[in-house]
Design an enzyme around this catalytic site. Structure first.
Site, mmCIF file in Angstrom:
data_model
loop_
_atom_site.group_PDB
_atom_site.id
_atom_site.type_symbol
_atom_site.label_atom_id
_atom_site.label_comp_id
_atom_site.label_asym_id
_atom_site.label_seq_id
_atom_site.Cartn_x
_atom_site.Cartn_y
_atom_site.Cartn_z
ATOM 1 C CG ASN A 8 33.970 31.478 31.654
ATOM 2 O OD1 ASN A 8 33.273 31.376 30.644
ATOM 3 N ND2 ASN A 8 35.236 31.072 31.707
ATOM 4 C CD1 TRP A 9 27.325 30.483 33.431
ATOM 5 C CD2 TRP A 9 25.813 30.863 31.812
ATOM 6 N NE1 TRP A 9 26.200 31.028 34.010
ATOM 7 C CE2 TRP A 9 25.261 31.267 33.039
ATOM 8 C CE3 TRP A 9 25.038 31.005 30.652
ATOM 9 C CZ2 TRP A 9 23.974 31.807 33.145
ATOM 10 C CZ3 TRP A 9 23.762 31.545 30.752
ATOM 11 C CH2 TRP A 9 23.243 31.939 31.988
ATOM 12 C CE LYS A 10 35.340 27.552 32.539
ATOM 13 N NZ LYS A 10 36.443 26.819 33.080
ATOM 14 C CG HIS A 94 39.306 31.139 29.971
ATOM 15 N ND1 HIS A 94 39.593 29.798 29.955
ATOM 16 C CD2 HIS A 94 38.714 31.393 31.169
ATOM 17 C CE1 HIS A 94 39.187 29.266 31.100
ATOM 18 N NE2 HIS A 94 38.649 30.216 31.850
ATOM 19 C CD GLU A 96 38.368 26.318 30.080
ATOM 20 O OE1 GLU A 96 37.356 26.849 29.591
ATOM 21 O OE2 GLU A 96 38.444 25.987 31.282
ATOM 22 C CD GLU A 166 40.180 32.297 35.248
ATOM 23 O OE1 GLU A 166 39.184 32.115 35.952
ATOM 24 O OE2 GLU A 166 40.256 31.929 34.061
ATOM 25 N N GLY A 172 38.789 24.441 37.265
ATOM 26 C CA GLY A 172 37.975 23.239 37.129
ATOM 27 C C GLY A 172 38.513 22.027 37.871
ATOM 28 C CB SER A 212 38.632 25.603 42.246
ATOM 29 O OG SER A 212 38.949 24.661 41.224
ATOM 30 N N GLY A 233 33.620 29.623 37.143
ATOM 31 C CA GLY A 233 33.171 28.682 36.126
ATOM 32 C C GLY A 233 32.099 27.757 36.683
ATOM 33 N N GLY A 234 32.520 26.592 37.152
ATOM 34 C CA GLY A 234 31.598 25.553 37.603
ATOM 35 C C GLY A 234 30.521 26.027 38.573
#
Ligand code: PGA
Length: 255
Positions: A8-10, A94, A96, A166, A172, A212, A233-234
């Site tokens: 998930n590159w956001k 999600h 966010e 999640e 994150g 994470s 993500g990251g």
């Protein structure tokens, strides 16, 4: 059932950066056997990623969509537009989207129905906040989010659904859940989903852990009996790191 490792590159990467990432990742692809790999770029890089993945087994997903077919919805993207770009999966709800953009359970439900009716595979995200967790409300929150999304879906012959657990406090932050807690949540998610989905859908259901996830901890999550993948993500932003993460997942599955 192959685990699904999703990037998930956001809001990261231009189309050119996305293409370079794919070129690099494809060099490692032979080592991804036994794991399904998915890239979810921003909308503006979907075409570039689609083209860069031609002839590859790596799948394409979107990070969001709207539920309507078309209409006066400034700034929104319809399911049919995603299909046209070759998108197979779509992340919905999600944290966010829920917390920064005010998406509620009702909207997420509409999106889930729209995704399924357009043949897109939804990755429905659920998870509790730190405060909810401290109050001991994790199960209640998950149940509420799942019931709002899944209740009554049975009649609509749901296709393949993925649910991502999640915990909001783990996203994150570098502070992943304890694997045992992720397993308990996944077991609960499966139980609640089984109340609302037909047997076939439950058999095909994959539950991901997200929050994470890194090269160093992916094996612990993938080894859990009720977890079949991760939403990353990251650690998905650099091709070499993400590739190593997928390989670590594959090794954990074949152990
Ligand atoms: P993270 O993000 O891996 O950077 O914690 C996960 C997600 O938001 O899906």
């Amino acid at each position: 059932m192959k685990p699904l490792i999703a990037a998930n590159w956001k809001m990261h990467k231009t189309a050119a950066e996305a293409e370079a990432f794919c070129r690099q990742l494809r060099q490692m692809e032979e080592e991804f056997n036994g794991v399904e790999v998915l890239i979810c770029p921003p909308y503006t890089a979907l075409t570039a990623v689609h083209n860069a993945l031609e002839g590859s087994r790596i799948k394409l997903g979107a990070q969001n969509m709207f539920w309507a077919e078309h209409g006066a919805f400034t700034g929104e993207i319809a399911p049919s537009m995603l299909r046209e770009w070759g998108v197979e999966y779509v992340i919905l709800g999600h944290s966010e989207r829920r917390h920064l953009f005010g998406e509620d359970d009702f909207l997420i439900r509409k999106k889930l129905e729209a995704a399924l009716s357009h043949g897109l595979k939804p990755i429905l995200c659920v998870g509790e906040t730190e405060e909810e967790r401290e109050k001991g409300a994790t199960e209640k929150v998950l149940e509420q989010q799942l019931c709002a999304a899944l209740e009554g879906l049975e009649q609509e012959k749901p296709g393949e659904i993925v649910i991502a657990y999640e915990p909001v406090w783990a996203i994150g932050t570098g502070k992943a859940a304890f694997p045992a807690d992720a397993e308990n949540a996944a077991v609960w998610i499966r139980q609640v989903a089984a109340r609302h989905l037909p047997e076939e859908a439950i058999k095909a259901l994959r539950i991901q852990y997200g929050g994470s996830v890194k090269v160093e901890n992916i094996a612990e999550f993938i080894a859990l009996p009720t977890v079949q993948g991760a939403l990353v993500g990251g650690a998905s932003l650099e091709a070499a790191t993400f590739g190593r993460l997928v390989i670590a997942a594959r090794e954990a599955v074949s152990r």
